[in-house]
Design a protein around this motif. Structure first.
Motif, PDB file in Angstrom:
ATOM      1  N   GLN A  86       4.580 -42.556  17.076  1.00  0.00           N
ATOM      2  CA  GLN A  86       5.753 -42.330  17.402  1.00  0.00           C
ATOM      3  C   GLN A  86       6.310 -40.949  17.494  1.00  0.00           C
ATOM      4  N   GLN A  87       5.899 -40.118  17.145  1.00  0.00           N
ATOM      5  CA  GLN A  87       6.320 -38.809  17.407  1.00  0.00           C
ATOM      6  C   GLN A  87       5.858 -37.934  18.830  1.00  0.00           C
ATOM      7  N   ALA A  88       4.184 -38.939  18.289  1.00  0.00           N
ATOM      8  CA  ALA A  88       3.476 -37.986  20.127  1.00  0.00           C
ATOM      9  C   ALA A  88       4.442 -39.036  20.860  1.00  0.00           C
ATOM     10  N   LEU A  89       4.249 -39.899  20.669  1.00  0.00           N
ATOM     11  CA  LEU A  89       4.871 -40.811  22.208  1.00  0.00           C
ATOM     12  C   LEU A  89       6.674 -40.235  22.419  1.00  0.00           C
ATOM     13  N   SER A  90       7.315 -39.939  21.188  1.00  0.00           N
ATOM     14  CA  SER A  90       8.465 -39.533  21.520  1.00  0.00           C
ATOM     15  C   SER A  90       7.867 -38.251  22.632  1.00  0.00           C
ATOM     16  N   THR A  91       7.599 -37.469  22.585  1.00  0.00           N
ATOM     17  CA  THR A  91       8.121 -36.179  23.061  1.00  0.00           C
ATOM     18  C   THR A  91       7.453 -36.548  24.810  1.00  0.00           C
ATOM     19  N   ILE A  92       6.435 -37.743  24.878  1.00  0.00           N
ATOM     20  CA  ILE A  92       6.125 -38.613  26.297  1.00  0.00           C
ATOM     21  C   ILE A  92       7.389 -38.568  27.224  1.00  0.00           C
ATOM     22  N   ILE A 115      19.277 -31.502  24.242  1.00  0.00           N
ATOM     23  CA  ILE A 115      20.267 -30.493  23.689  1.00  0.00           C
ATOM     24  C   ILE A 115      19.143 -32.122  22.169  1.00  0.00           C
ATOM     25  N   LEU A 116      17.858 -31.295  21.477  1.00  0.00           N
ATOM     26  CA  LEU A 116      17.095 -32.014  20.848  1.00  0.00           C
ATOM     27  C   LEU A 116      17.285 -31.725  19.789  1.00  0.00           C
ATOM     28  N   ILE A 117      17.863 -32.142  18.453  1.00  0.00           N
ATOM     29  CA  ILE A 117      17.903 -31.950  17.300  1.00  0.00           C
ATOM     30  C   ILE A 117      17.523 -32.312  16.056  1.00  0.00           C
ATOM     31  N   SER A 118      18.353 -32.290  14.952  1.00  0.00           N
ATOM     32  CA  SER A 118      17.516 -32.656  13.721  1.00  0.00           C
ATOM     33  C   SER A 118      18.658 -32.605  12.773  1.00  0.00           C
ATOM     34  N   GLY A 142      31.601 -28.074  32.615  1.00  0.00           N
ATOM     35  CA  GLY A 142      31.938 -29.418  33.054  1.00  0.00           C
ATOM     36  C   GLY A 142      30.150 -30.623  33.325  1.00  0.00           C
ATOM     37  N   VAL A 143      29.463 -29.839  31.829  1.00  0.00           N
ATOM     38  CA  VAL A 143      27.937 -30.673  32.269  1.00  0.00           C
ATOM     39  C   VAL A 143      27.922 -31.643  31.125  1.00  0.00           C
ATOM     40  N   VAL A 144      27.246 -32.644  31.277  1.00  0.00           N
ATOM     41  CA  VAL A 144      27.347 -34.038  29.855  1.00  0.00           C
ATOM     42  C   VAL A 144      25.841 -33.022  29.544  1.00  0.00           C
ATOM     43  N   PRO A 145      26.483 -32.758  27.791  1.00  0.00           N
ATOM     44  CA  PRO A 145      25.031 -32.690  26.687  1.00  0.00           C
ATOM     45  C   PRO A 145      24.323 -34.044  26.714  1.00  0.00           C
ATOM     46  N   ILE A 146      23.169 -33.742  26.374  1.00  0.00           N
ATOM     47  CA  ILE A 146      22.698 -35.315  25.999  1.00  0.00           C
ATOM     48  C   ILE A 146      21.550 -35.213  25.103  1.00  0.00           C
ATOM     49  N   ILE A 147      21.767 -36.177  23.955  1.00  0.00           N
ATOM     50  CA  ILE A 147      21.389 -35.116  22.090  1.00  0.00           C
ATOM     51  C   ILE A 147      21.097 -36.398  22.099  1.00  0.00           C
ATOM     52  N   ASN A 148      19.130 -36.167  21.035  1.00  0.00           N
ATOM     53  CA  ASN A 148      18.015 -36.920  20.983  1.00  0.00           C
ATOM     54  C   ASN A 148      17.679 -36.848  19.400  1.00  0.00           C
ATOM     55  N   GLU A 149      17.642 -37.041  18.684  1.00  0.00           N
ATOM     56  CA  GLU A 149      16.834 -35.971  17.497  1.00  0.00           C
ATOM     57  C   GLU A 149      15.258 -35.840  17.962  1.00  0.00           C
ATOM     58  N   ASN A 150      14.799 -34.564  17.168  1.00  0.00           N
ATOM     59  CA  ASN A 150      13.315 -33.495  17.840  1.00  0.00           C
ATOM     60  C   ASN A 150      12.878 -35.114  16.911  1.00  0.00           C
ATOM     61  N   ASP A 151      12.763 -35.675  17.584  1.00  0.00           N
ATOM     62  CA  ASP A 151      11.497 -37.297  16.746  1.00  0.00           C
ATOM     63  C   ASP A 151      10.228 -36.205  16.460  1.00  0.00           C
ATOM     64  N   LEU A 153       9.459 -32.913  15.989  1.00  0.00           N
ATOM     65  CA  LEU A 153       9.388 -32.664  14.559  1.00  0.00           C
ATOM     66  C   LEU A 153      10.307 -33.432  13.038  1.00  0.00           C
ATOM     67  N   ALA A 154      11.092 -34.547  13.603  1.00  0.00           N
ATOM     68  CA  ALA A 154      10.936 -34.308  12.448  1.00  0.00           C
ATOM     69  C   ALA A 154      10.184 -34.966  10.903  1.00  0.00           C
ATOM     70  N   THR A 155      10.805 -33.772   9.947  1.00  0.00           N
ATOM     71  CA  THR A 155       9.930 -34.819   8.733  1.00  0.00           C
ATOM     72  C   THR A 155      10.537 -35.646   8.089  1.00  0.00           C
ATOM     73  N   ALA A 156      11.402 -35.854   7.747  1.00  0.00           N
ATOM     74  CA  ALA A 156      12.234 -37.039   7.117  1.00  0.00           C
ATOM     75  C   ALA A 156      11.171 -38.616   8.108  1.00  0.00           C
ATOM     76  N   GLU A 157      11.490 -39.612   7.284  1.00  0.00           N
ATOM     77  CA  GLU A 157      10.943 -40.842   8.343  1.00  0.00           C
ATOM     78  C   GLU A 157      11.762 -40.860   9.562  1.00  0.00           C
ATOM     79  N   LEU A 158      10.982 -41.423  10.906  1.00  0.00           N
ATOM     80  CA  LEU A 158      12.172 -41.462  11.915  1.00  0.00           C
ATOM     81  C   LEU A 158      12.509 -43.283  11.962  1.00  0.00           C
ATOM     82  N   ARG A 159      13.480 -43.269  11.860  1.00  0.00           N
ATOM     83  CA  ARG A 159      13.672 -44.347  11.307  1.00  0.00           C
ATOM     84  C   ARG A 159      15.141 -44.913  12.837  1.00  0.00           C
ATOM     85  N   ILE A 160      14.424 -46.286  13.291  1.00  0.00           N
ATOM     86  CA  ILE A 160      16.034 -46.791  13.868  1.00  0.00           C
ATOM     87  C   ILE A 160      17.096 -46.487  12.910  1.00  0.00           C
ATOM     88  N   GLY A 161      18.036 -46.020  13.893  1.00  0.00           N
ATOM     89  CA  GLY A 161      19.538 -45.623  13.392  1.00  0.00           C
ATOM     90  C   GLY A 161      20.080 -44.453  13.177  1.00  0.00           C
TER      91      GLY A 161
END
Ligand code: GLU
Length: 275
Positions: A86-92, A115-118, A142-151, A153-161
């Protein structure tokens, strides 16, 4: 709480939502991809049209978007059963997701930023200060920031939600005035609306959080389980004084209707209004 006072609080929450200047809009994977997990341009354009409706009324919008893993699955057509895959797929998927947003917002000559954050970035004060400054600068431009989790690099398990909680934490941290969580159902129901025809939409949540979390836990299926984190995120925002609305991404003009004070989805009334 007496019924009349509750009705007043709900009306005030809708008015507060309508008057919001800074809005966080969270969109889930199912609002952005089709049945074969490919990014769905029509769905993305629809979301972007709705965001643009808000921007045209002078509001600033921050988008929290899932869809990286989903778009990666669509592109690679491999099963994503384990975290590493899942982590590898997220980068694609993430770069494809941003390309789709960029092209869609280009229709309005609106610039977007990734912006990718944890979750830690929201908790560690020094990191959060930088995140907030960056977001504020982008919004000022006037820019729209689009934020997602930095999947990746996430150390905790990637979870839906995860993004439901990130959207709530971010709304509180940047002092947004409204959180809208867009999903594939038009609010919180008393039962699973896909299986129970008697399920009714809960129009507003004031104090009955525990009851609602229990209802939703009891009616959750694997596919419907995502509602609990949306409720937790909305609750967190409402407890911090921010109205939060859970509604359907596919509903026509959904964000324009929210800022017209219409009774859309399920609104979580800020506890500050429940006095
Ligand atoms: N960050 C994940 C993605 O973009 C989704 C996590 C979530 O749905 O909360 O695919």
């Amino acid at each position: 709480m007496p019924e009349a006072a509750e009705a007043v609080a709900i009306e005030r929450a809708r008015a507060t939502a309508a008057a919001a200047e800074l809005v966080v809009v969270k969109a889930g994977t199912n609002s952005l991809t089709d049945d074969s997990s490919h990014l769905d341009t029509d769905r993305i354009d629809k979301l972007v049209d709705d965001v643009q409706d808000l921007r045209e009324t002078g509001k600033a919008v921050i988008v929290v978007s899932s869809g990286a893993v989903g778009a990666g699955i669509g592109r690679m057509q491999v099963p994503a059963d384990d975290l590493q895959t899942q982590q590898a797929l997220s980068t694609i998927g993430q770069s494809r997701l941003m390309r789709a947003y960029t092209e869609s917002f280009d229709r309005y000559d609106t610039t977007v930023a990734q912006i990718l954050i944890s979750e830690d970035d929201l908790r560690v004060a020094s990191r959060f200060a930088n995140l907030r400054q960056t977001v504020e600068q982008l919004v000022a431009w006037g820019v729209v920031p689009i934020i997602n989790e930095n999947d990746a690099l996430a150390t905790a398990e990637l979870r839906i939600g995860d993004n439901d909680m990130i959207a709530a934490g971010l709304s509180i941290g940047v002092e947004a005035d409204l959180l809208v969580t867009l999903t594939d159902v038009d609010g919180v129901y008393t039962d699973n609306p896909r299986e129970e025809p008697t399920a009714e939409r809960i129009v507003a949540v004031t104090t009955q959080y525990d009851e609602i979390e229990q209802l939703v836990t009891a009616s959750s299926t694997e596919k419907f389980g995502g509602m609990l984190t949306k409720i937790r995120g909305a609750r967190e925002a409402a407890e911090a004084g921010i109205p939060a609305i859970i509604t359907a991404c596919a509903a026509p003009d959904v964000l324009a209707r929210v800022v017209a004070s219409e009774p859309v989805g399920t609104i979580f009334v800020p506890t500050t209004l429940l006095v």
